[in-house]
Motif scaffolding. Structure first.
Motif, PDB file in Angstrom:
ATOM      1  N   ARG A 108       0.848  -1.186   0.000  1.00 32.17           N
ATOM      2  CA  ARG A 108       0.000   0.000   0.000  1.00 32.17           C
ATOM      3  C   ARG A 108       0.883   1.235   0.000  1.00 32.17           C
ATOM      4  O   ARG A 108       1.845   1.319   0.765  1.00 32.17           O
ATOM      5  CB  ARG A 108      -0.897   0.017   1.225  1.00 32.17           C
ATOM      6  N   LEU A 109       0.523   2.157  -0.845  1.00 30.81           N
ATOM      7  CA  LEU A 109       1.231   3.434  -0.924  1.00 30.81           C
ATOM      8  C   LEU A 109       0.477   4.438  -0.059  1.00 30.81           C
ATOM      9  O   LEU A 109      -0.691   4.731  -0.316  1.00 30.81           O
ATOM     10  CB  LEU A 109       1.317   3.913  -2.367  1.00 30.81           C
ATOM     11  N   VAL A 110       1.140   4.929   0.983  1.00 30.79           N
ATOM     12  CA  VAL A 110       0.540   5.915   1.878  1.00 30.79           C
ATOM     13  C   VAL A 110       1.465   7.124   1.909  1.00 30.79           C
ATOM     14  O   VAL A 110       2.597   7.028   2.383  1.00 30.79           O
ATOM     15  CB  VAL A 110       0.345   5.358   3.306  1.00 30.79           C
ATOM     16  N   ASN A 111       1.001   8.240   1.369  1.00 26.36           N
ATOM     17  CA  ASN A 111       1.772   9.483   1.364  1.00 26.36           C
ATOM     18  C   ASN A 111       3.208   9.271   0.873  1.00 26.36           C
ATOM     19  O   ASN A 111       4.157   9.673   1.523  1.00 26.36           O
ATOM     20  CB  ASN A 111       1.742  10.141   2.735  1.00 26.36           C
ATOM     21  N   LYS A 112       3.327   8.605  -0.256  1.00 26.53           N
ATOM     22  CA  LYS A 112       4.590   8.384  -0.959  1.00 26.53           C
ATOM     23  C   LYS A 112       5.493   7.317  -0.333  1.00 26.53           C
ATOM     24  O   LYS A 112       6.668   7.208  -0.671  1.00 26.53           O
ATOM     25  CB  LYS A 112       5.372   9.682  -1.123  1.00 26.53           C
ATOM     26  N   VAL A 113       4.983   6.535   0.609  1.00 27.90           N
ATOM     27  CA  VAL A 113       5.760   5.475   1.255  1.00 27.90           C
ATOM     28  C   VAL A 113       5.058   4.146   1.009  1.00 27.90           C
ATOM     29  O   VAL A 113       3.840   4.040   1.181  1.00 27.90           O
ATOM     30  CB  VAL A 113       5.895   5.728   2.775  1.00 27.90           C
ATOM     31  N   GLN A 114       5.834   3.129   0.606  1.00 27.69           N
ATOM     32  CA  GLN A 114       5.267   1.801   0.389  1.00 27.69           C
ATOM     33  C   GLN A 114       5.323   0.986   1.675  1.00 27.69           C
ATOM     34  O   GLN A 114       6.388   0.854   2.293  1.00 27.69           O
ATOM     35  CB  GLN A 114       6.021   1.065  -0.723  1.00 27.69           C
ATOM     36  N   TRP A 115       4.171   0.431   2.049  1.00 28.83           N
ATOM     37  CA  TRP A 115       4.010  -0.338   3.280  1.00 28.83           C
ATOM     38  C   TRP A 115       3.532  -1.744   2.946  1.00 28.83           C
ATOM     39  O   TRP A 115       2.752  -1.942   2.025  1.00 28.83           O
ATOM     40  CB  TRP A 115       2.975   0.296   4.186  1.00 28.83           C
ATOM     41  N   LEU A 116       3.958  -2.695   3.743  1.00 30.17           N
ATOM     42  CA  LEU A 116       3.476  -4.067   3.696  1.00 30.17           C
ATOM     43  C   LEU A 116       2.746  -4.321   5.008  1.00 30.17           C
ATOM     44  O   LEU A 116       3.338  -4.221   6.083  1.00 30.17           O
ATOM     45  CB  LEU A 116       4.649  -5.043   3.555  1.00 30.17           C
TER      46      LEU A 116
END
Length: 167
Positions: A108-116
């Motif tokens: 998931r892309l949240v405010n330009k950061v990719q998270w798992l």
């Protein structure tokens, strides 16, 4: 390969124990410092973690509630910060690559950061996977999206994106 799998399982178990301990706390237990189990964080002393932890906000907002930084009990795990009392949020930096990070993992892309996202019992752990260091934010299921967005803003401002690493 067996060593890598064993190390990944050890990290997963430690995170699961930490999440369980955090979700089982009662209100009367939250007056003092927050005890956390250590998890392997080989890059905890890295410049990326130093930069990130120096920039994290002293307060996060979750469902309209302000969560202040929480004092950690000694011995505190390195490169770790927590917010809130009843269901604290915990950010750890310098972790090993999460074993769930594969070429087909849903990110998931949240405010330009990719998270798992790695769901747990009563909480999810969100791993930052596109920066120089791996960091994880454990968030109770009752929390809103505000903390993840605020931490994403800090990460995007302080750590440059990097290509994903799958090995």
């Amino acid at each position: 390969m067996v060593l890598v799998t064993a190390a990944a399982l050890a990290v997963a178990l430690a995170v699961a124990v930490a999440v369980f301990a955090l979700t089982q706390r009662s209100s009367s237990d939250t007056a003092g410092p927050l005890p956390l189990v250590p998890v392997p964080a080989p890059a905890a002393a890295s410049p990326g973690c130093t930069t990130l932890l120096a920039a994290v906000p002293t307060e996060l907002t979750s469902n309209g509630t302000s969560l202040k930084v929480r004092t950690l009990a000694d011995p505190a795990p390195p490169a770790t910060v927590a917010w809130g009392t009843d269901d604290p949020l915990v950010l750890r930096c310098g972790l090993n690559r999460p074993p769930e990070l594969t070429p087909t993992a849903a990110l998931r892309l949240v405010n330009k950061v990719q998270w798992l996202q790695v769901p747990g019992e009563g909480a999810s752990t969100w791993y930052v996977v596109d920066r120089e260091v791996y960091a994880a934010l454990t968030v109770p299921d009752s929390a809103g999206t505000g903390p993840l967005q605020q931490i994403s803003d800090t990460i995007a401002a302080k750590l440059a994106p990097r290509p994903l690493r799958f090995s």
